[in-house]
Design a protein around this motif. Sequence first.
Motif, PDB file in Angstrom:
ATOM      1  N   GLN A 171       0.852  -1.196   0.000  1.00 24.77           N
ATOM      2  CA  GLN A 171       0.000   0.000   0.000  1.00 24.77           C
ATOM      3  C   GLN A 171       0.894   1.254   0.000  1.00 24.77           C
ATOM      4  OE1 GLN A 171      -2.587   0.067   3.450  1.00 24.77           O
ATOM      5  NE2 GLN A 171      -4.305  -0.572   2.157  1.00 24.77           N
ATOM      6  N   TRP A 172       1.946   1.234   0.796  1.00 29.95           N
ATOM      7  CA  TRP A 172       2.867   2.383   0.850  1.00 29.95           C
ATOM      8  C   TRP A 172       3.450   2.609  -0.538  1.00 29.95           C
ATOM      9  CZ3 TRP A 172       6.473   2.731   5.744  1.00 29.95           C
ATOM     10  CH2 TRP A 172       5.697   2.662   6.896  1.00 29.95           C
ATOM     11  N   ALA A 173       3.886   1.525  -1.173  1.00 22.36           N
ATOM     12  CA  ALA A 173       4.538   1.651  -2.497  1.00 22.36           C
ATOM     13  C   ALA A 173       3.534   2.146  -3.534  1.00 22.36           C
ATOM     14  CB  ALA A 173       5.117   0.301  -2.907  1.00 22.36           C
ATOM     15  N   ARG A 174       2.273   1.690  -3.431  1.00 21.65           N
ATOM     16  CA  ARG A 174       1.230   2.113  -4.361  1.00 21.65           C
ATOM     17  C   ARG A 174       0.997   3.620  -4.226  1.00 21.65           C
ATOM     18  NH1 ARG A 174      -0.067   0.323  -8.762  1.00 21.65           N
ATOM     19  NH2 ARG A 174      -0.343   2.465  -9.477  1.00 21.65           N
ATOM     20  N   GLN A 175       0.950   4.062  -2.971  1.00 25.80           N
ATOM     21  CA  GLN A 175       0.706   5.487  -2.705  1.00 25.80           C
ATOM     22  C   GLN A 175       1.850   6.342  -3.268  1.00 25.80           C
ATOM     23  OE1 GLN A 175      -0.436   6.741   1.403  1.00 25.80           O
ATOM     24  NE2 GLN A 175       1.331   8.105   1.225  1.00 25.80           N
ATOM     25  N   ALA A 176       3.076   5.818  -3.124  1.00 30.48           N
ATOM     26  CA  ALA A 176       4.246   6.565  -3.639  1.00 30.48           C
ATOM     27  C   ALA A 176       4.212   6.607  -5.160  1.00 30.48           C
ATOM     28  CB  ALA A 176       5.535   5.903  -3.149  1.00 30.48           C
ATOM     29  N   LYS A 177       3.790   5.493  -5.744  1.00 25.81           N
ATOM     30  CA  LYS A 177       3.671   5.422  -7.216  1.00 25.81           C
ATOM     31  C   LYS A 177       2.644   6.428  -7.693  1.00 25.81           C
ATOM     32  CE  LYS A 177       4.364   3.143 -11.159  1.00 25.81           C
ATOM     33  NZ  LYS A 177       5.727   2.922 -11.691  1.00 25.81           N
ATOM     34  N   ASP A 178       1.503   6.457  -6.994  1.00 22.70           N
ATOM     35  CA  ASP A 178       0.428   7.384  -7.379  1.00 22.70           C
ATOM     36  C   ASP A 178       0.845   8.846  -7.189  1.00 22.70           C
ATOM     37  OD1 ASP A 178      -1.050   5.178  -7.940  1.00 22.70           O
ATOM     38  OD2 ASP A 178      -2.306   5.252  -6.141  1.00 22.70           O
ATOM     39  N   MET A 179       1.791   9.071  -6.281  1.00 25.74           N
ATOM     40  CA  MET A 179       2.260  10.449  -6.088  1.00 25.74           C
ATOM     41  C   MET A 179       3.207  10.856  -7.222  1.00 25.74           C
ATOM     42  SD  MET A 179       4.185  12.102  -2.768  1.00 25.74           S
ATOM     43  CE  MET A 179       5.928  11.832  -3.043  1.00 25.74           C
ATOM     44  N   GLY A 180       3.807   9.832  -7.855  1.00 24.78           N
ATOM     45  CA  GLY A 180       4.759  10.105  -8.938  1.00 24.78           C
ATOM     46  C   GLY A 180       6.209  10.080  -8.472  1.00 24.78           C
ATOM     47  N   ALA A 181       6.432   9.554  -7.253  1.00 24.31           N
ATOM     48  CA  ALA A 181       7.814   9.446  -6.745  1.00 24.31           C
ATOM     49  C   ALA A 181       8.563   8.395  -7.549  1.00 24.31           C
ATOM     50  CB  ALA A 181       7.809   9.061  -5.269  1.00 24.31           C
ATOM     51  N   ARG A 182       9.815   8.692  -7.901  1.00 27.55           N
ATOM     52  CA  ARG A 182      10.640   7.743  -8.660  1.00 27.55           C
ATOM     53  C   ARG A 182      11.643   7.057  -7.753  1.00 27.55           C
ATOM     54  NH1 ARG A 182      10.313   8.802 -14.334  1.00 27.55           N
ATOM     55  NH2 ARG A 182       8.094   8.786 -14.773  1.00 27.55           N
ATOM     56  N   TYR A 183      11.927   7.634  -6.562  1.00 30.75           N
ATOM     57  CA  TYR A 183      12.756   6.927  -5.583  1.00 30.75           C
ATOM     58  C   TYR A 183      12.276   7.226  -4.178  1.00 30.75           C
ATOM     59  CZ  TYR A 183      15.780  11.172  -4.834  1.00 30.75           C
ATOM     60  OH  TYR A 183      16.295  12.437  -4.546  1.00 30.75           O
ATOM     61  N   MET A 184      12.695   6.409  -3.225  1.00 31.31           N
ATOM     62  CA  MET A 184      12.250   6.519  -1.829  1.00 31.31           C
ATOM     63  C   MET A 184      13.457   6.321  -0.918  1.00 31.31           C
ATOM     64  SD  MET A 184      11.474   4.616   1.076  1.00 31.31           S
ATOM     65  CE  MET A 184      11.041   2.929   0.649  1.00 31.31           C
ATOM     66  N   ILE A 185      13.531   7.134   0.127  1.00 26.57           N
ATOM     67  CA  ILE A 185      14.616   7.047   1.114  1.00 26.57           C
ATOM     68  C   ILE A 185      13.980   6.608   2.422  1.00 26.57           C
ATOM     69  CG2 ILE A 185      16.468   8.308   2.282  1.00 26.57           C
ATOM     70  CD1 ILE A 185      16.197  10.487   0.073  1.00 26.57           C
ATOM     71  N   ILE A 186      14.412   5.486   3.001  1.00 30.53           N
ATOM     72  CA  ILE A 186      13.818   4.966   4.244  1.00 30.53           C
ATOM     73  C   ILE A 186      14.857   4.965   5.356  1.00 30.53           C
ATOM     74  CG2 ILE A 186      14.205   2.577   3.413  1.00 30.53           C
ATOM     75  CD1 ILE A 186      11.550   3.699   6.002  1.00 30.53           C
ATOM     76  N   THR A 187      14.407   5.379   6.552  1.00 30.01           N
ATOM     77  CA  THR A 187      15.277   5.359   7.730  1.00 30.01           C
ATOM     78  C   THR A 187      15.478   3.920   8.193  1.00 30.01           C
ATOM     79  OG1 THR A 187      13.255   5.704   9.002  1.00 30.01           O
ATOM     80  CG2 THR A 187      14.653   7.642   8.643  1.00 30.01           C
ATOM     81  N   THR A 188      16.639   3.356   7.909  1.00 28.51           N
ATOM     82  CA  THR A 188      16.919   2.012   8.430  1.00 28.51           C
ATOM     83  C   THR A 188      17.273   2.107   9.907  1.00 28.51           C
ATOM     84  OG1 THR A 188      19.279   2.186   7.874  1.00 28.51           O
ATOM     85  CG2 THR A 188      17.817   1.211   6.209  1.00 28.51           C
ATOM     86  N   LYS A 189      17.971   3.194  10.276  1.00 25.10           N
ATOM     87  CA  LYS A 189      18.366   3.430  11.672  1.00 25.10           C
ATOM     88  C   LYS A 189      18.529   4.934  11.848  1.00 25.10           C
ATOM     89  CE  LYS A 189      22.699   2.907  13.339  1.00 25.10           C
ATOM     90  NZ  LYS A 189      23.934   2.253  13.846  1.00 25.10           N
ATOM     91  N   HIS A 190      17.727   5.531  12.723  1.00 28.90           N
ATOM     92  CA  HIS A 190      17.850   6.972  12.993  1.00 28.90           C
ATOM     93  C   HIS A 190      18.787   7.186  14.162  1.00 28.90           C
ATOM     94  CE1 HIS A 190      16.500  11.201  13.442  1.00 28.90           C
ATOM     95  NE2 HIS A 190      16.407  11.084  12.118  1.00 28.90           N
ATOM     96  N   HIS A 191      18.878   8.420  14.668  1.00 28.92           N
ATOM     97  CA  HIS A 191      19.861   8.723  15.714  1.00 28.92           C
ATOM     98  C   HIS A 191      19.683   7.844  16.954  1.00 28.92           C
ATOM     99  CE1 HIS A 191      20.361  12.018  13.030  1.00 28.92           C
ATOM    100  NE2 HIS A 191      19.686  12.934  13.666  1.00 28.92           N
ATOM    101  N   ASP A 192      18.458   7.310  17.165  1.00 33.55           N
ATOM    102  CA  ASP A 192      18.210   6.526  18.398  1.00 33.55           C
ATOM    103  C   ASP A 192      18.861   5.143  18.320  1.00 33.55           C
ATOM    104  OD1 ASP A 192      14.711   5.566  17.716  1.00 33.55           O
ATOM    105  OD2 ASP A 192      16.571   5.212  16.613  1.00 33.55           O
ATOM    106  N   GLY A 193      19.307   4.742  17.132  1.00 32.22           N
ATOM    107  CA  GLY A 193      20.028   3.477  17.024  1.00 32.22           C
ATOM    108  C   GLY A 193      19.149   2.266  16.820  1.00 32.22           C
TER     109      GLY A 193
END
Length: 447
Positions: free
Chosen positions: A82-104
Amino acid sequence: TVSLQHGAHRSGNRTDADMERWRSHRLGQFIHWGLYAIPGGEWNGKVYNGAAEWIRSWKEMPHEAYDNLYKQFNPAGYNPQQWARQAKDMGARYMIITTKHHDGFCLWPSKYSKYTVASTPWKKDIIGPMVEAYNKEGIDVVLYFSIIDWNHPDWRTSLKTKEDTVAYGRFKVFVKNQLKELLTKYPTVKGFWFDGTWDESWKTDGAFSDELEQYLQSLHPGLIIGSRLRADEKGARHFDSNGRLMGDYEQGWERKLPEKIEDVHHNDWEGVMTIPENQWGYHARWTGHIKTANELIEMLARSASLGGNFVINFGPKADGTYRAEEQQLAAQIGQWMKTNGAAIYGGGYAGLEKQDWGYYIRKGNTDTVYMVVCNIPVSGYLRVKIPPQQSLQSATGLESGQPIPTTQTGRNEYLLQLENKKYDAPVVIQLEVKKGKERGEFEKART
Ligand SMILES: C[C@@H]1N[C@@H](c2nc3ccccc3[nH]2)[C@H](O)[C@@H]1O
């Protein structure tokens, strides 16, 4: 210039296929998701006024309370398709995801840490299914990774003692191991988005950050890494002590955008933008100005017109669903991109003199130049100035497909007349601008 071992190793933009692809994306989606979405900017009935993903640093949030939030992480509504579908519908061509933020906290089951999804009621890997779902929609994935790691006992903000230096040495091995692990587990990713590299501990070890970047490129040739990773041996970041850009693009544009091409020196660059004024992770109470679709579309057009990518941030809730405002904005932007994306994707700096009505975007190295009109003139006339030795061949409404009434008002000056109607979104005009002196259809026959 000063002689540097660990400054920029290349000048000029990369021209390989991976970089050309990244450069053509123009519109990206940032996702900040992690334990900070559980408190959502509030704790003990109090509201945190800072950025929600920094709540652990708030005096009202005991570290012990934050560090035990992982026991509640169980996002029943998480649906990466669903997330990927929404991004596709927005027209995003790439996505950056937080694998690990400052909290570790790691959203993947790292074998180098206990502080991961594997220790939560959810148990399962979050990152793998997300990369797969986005790639299936044809969207490239870049992994955000914070060097700052408040959870790791060996992380230091500065190295004051011998013990600090020994501990931080162990920490750097840990960082290198986690990054290798991420590339091994998710080989389709196209880049890393490093953050949290402003501490003394990191800034004073330019050699390590240089070697790390080269190590990652050796593991995964073509990887795209911005200027925020490295420091040179004098502690200079983004630009080395000789003013040369380190990394594959300028990665300093966070919640701000350049105004003119001189601000980015024709380098590749990327701007990352929050929808509220300064919230990356989910905050239950957005305050201040919430950007509208038209504001974000204008920022996107400005970014493309200056040869940069524009990445809009989303902060999913702890249960894995998106708040209504973000869903609506994604849909509105996607609506505009469906009709006007041709002006954005593969667009770049046009080399025409900026006018008040908006932004020129040149399609690659072609004669096609798009006008993204954000400021509709009361007069109805749009001034277009073409460089000498070039001529305007045609002007067409992108959505209407109709020619735009155009008169030549000077040697290389034209007035385009907009239809007199109400516009509720930026309107795009496609120009064909020819180099050389052959007369365009608008050139009045000179006697
Ligand atoms: C992309 C953004 N970078 C992080 C961040 N932390 C900061 C601390 C001080 C100044 C700027 C910062 N940006 C934010 O938490 C978000 O991840």
